[in-house]
Design a protein around this motif. Structure first.
Motif, PDB file in Angstrom:
ATOM      1  N   GLU A 191       4.183  -2.412  -0.596  1.00  0.00           N
ATOM      2  CA  GLU A 191       2.887  -2.100  -1.199  1.00  0.00           C
ATOM      3  C   GLU A 191       2.557  -0.631  -0.959  1.00  0.00           C
ATOM      4  OE1 GLU A 191      -0.128  -4.719   0.194  1.00  0.00           O
ATOM      5  OE2 GLU A 191       0.793  -6.511  -0.679  1.00  0.00           O
ATOM      6  N   ASP A 192       2.314   0.096  -2.034  1.00  0.00           N
ATOM      7  CA  ASP A 192       2.099   1.539  -1.923  1.00  0.00           C
ATOM      8  C   ASP A 192       0.907   1.891  -1.044  1.00  0.00           C
ATOM      9  OD1 ASP A 192       4.296   2.237  -3.470  1.00  0.00           O
ATOM     10  OD2 ASP A 192       3.154   2.180  -5.335  1.00  0.00           O
ATOM     11  N   SER A 193      -0.165   1.114  -1.140  1.00  0.00           N
ATOM     12  CA  SER A 193      -1.362   1.419  -0.344  1.00  0.00           C
ATOM     13  C   SER A 193      -1.077   1.258   1.143  1.00  0.00           C
ATOM     14  CB  SER A 193      -2.528   0.526  -0.764  1.00  0.00           C
ATOM     15  OG  SER A 193      -2.206  -0.847  -0.577  1.00  0.00           O
ATOM     16  N   SER A 194      -0.358   0.200   1.513  1.00  0.00           N
ATOM     17  CA  SER A 194      -0.010  -0.020   2.912  1.00  0.00           C
ATOM     18  C   SER A 194       0.984   1.031   3.399  1.00  0.00           C
ATOM     19  CB  SER A 194       0.575  -1.420   3.093  1.00  0.00           C
ATOM     20  OG  SER A 194       0.892  -1.669   4.439  1.00  0.00           O
ATOM     21  N   TRP A 195       1.920   1.403   2.527  1.00  0.00           N
ATOM     22  CA  TRP A 195       2.887   2.455   2.872  1.00  0.00           C
ATOM     23  C   TRP A 195       2.163   3.777   3.156  1.00  0.00           C
ATOM     24  CZ3 TRP A 195       3.836   6.962   0.031  1.00  0.00           C
ATOM     25  CH2 TRP A 195       4.921   7.729   0.465  1.00  0.00           C
ATOM     26  N   GLU A 196       1.223   4.153   2.295  1.00  0.00           N
ATOM     27  CA  GLU A 196       0.496   5.404   2.485  1.00  0.00           C
ATOM     28  C   GLU A 196      -0.337   5.367   3.759  1.00  0.00           C
ATOM     29  OE1 GLU A 196      -2.794   8.202   0.162  1.00  0.00           O
ATOM     30  OE2 GLU A 196      -1.531   6.833  -0.988  1.00  0.00           O
ATOM     31  N   LYS A 197      -1.001   4.248   4.019  1.00  0.00           N
ATOM     32  CA  LYS A 197      -1.775   4.114   5.247  1.00  0.00           C
ATOM     33  C   LYS A 197      -0.874   4.212   6.475  1.00  0.00           C
ATOM     34  CE  LYS A 197      -5.432   1.168   3.310  1.00  0.00           C
ATOM     35  NZ  LYS A 197      -6.000  -0.202   3.314  1.00  0.00           N
ATOM     36  N   SER A 198       0.333   3.691   6.363  1.00  0.00           N
ATOM     37  CA  SER A 198       1.273   3.728   7.479  1.00  0.00           C
ATOM     38  C   SER A 198       1.682   5.163   7.791  1.00  0.00           C
ATOM     39  CB  SER A 198       2.514   2.887   7.158  1.00  0.00           C
ATOM     40  OG  SER A 198       2.186   1.527   6.996  1.00  0.00           O
TER      41      SER A 198
END
Length: 213
Positions: A129-136
């Motif tokens: 998931e792009d949003s979770s990847w960016e937050k990570s």
């Protein structure tokens, strides 16, 4: 989707042995060689790009069953390991009692310290998931000291539609070096080096991002 992936990896870490985070397509002996090779590259990169001296504070994000954490600890570093899998973390706590391990997701885990070195090896492309990847990525940068490096592995020349199908879930999504740089440069980290794995057919590479404060 992300919860399914966490369950997938927790089940895999609970079912398989020490190399449950490795390549299922090769033997344990080959996985051992693969782990040792990556650890040796990580140690060389830390020595090359980090101006500090041992003991440095190192975060192993997505530590799995702790091979890299233990290797770094044995090299004289203060190590913290985090992983979303409770099975993996319980294994680490029992096997490596002198290292601090914590169960948590990379996108939200909070630690009460900053680190000289952060490694995240063969983990980020499992956060689909792009949003979770960016937050990570942002959370890793948040936990880094002013003078620090972040070492991440991924397929540095990946295209947007490059995905692979895992066991009943789409569990891999590669991102290229430009996508990492776009986020990390906001935090003062700049790409300094790329080292290809060059192991079997693996197309991943280490990326070294450095921030000088």
């Amino acid at each position: 989707m992300q919860n399914n992936l966490i369950d997938f990896w927790n089940h895999r870490h609970g079912k398989l042995g020490l190399y449950s985070g490795g390549d299922k397509g090769i033997s344990d002996h080959e996985n051992f060689e693969f782990y040792v090779y990556r650890l040796s590259v990580i140690l060389k990169l830390i020595s090359k790009y980090n101006i500090g001296k041992r003991p440095l504070d190192v975060l192993d994000a997505g530590c799995g069953k702790g091979f890299f954490s233990n290797g770094l600890f044995s090299a004289g570093y203060f190590v913290t390991g985090i992983d979303s899998s409770i099975n993996a973390i319980n294994y680490c706590k029992e096997r490596y009692p002198d290292i601090f391990f914590k169960q948590g997701n990379i996108d939200s885990c909070f630690l009460y310290q900053a680190f000289d070195v952060i490694i995240c090896i063969d983990v980020m492309f499992h956060i689909v998931e792009d949003s979770s990847w960016e937050k990570s990525i942002k959370n890793l940068a948040y936990h880094a000291k002013n003078n620090s490096i972040i070492i991440i592995s991924d397929c540095v020349d990946a295209v947007d539609n490059e995905k692979m199908i895992g066991e009943k879930v789409k569990y891999i999504k590669y991102r290229n070096k430009e996508k990492y740089s776009k986020i990390l440069e906001l935090f003062g980290f700049y790409l300094k080096n790329i080292v290809s794995y060059e192991v079997l057919s693996n197309k991943n590479s280490f990326m070294v991002f450095q921030r000088k404060g």
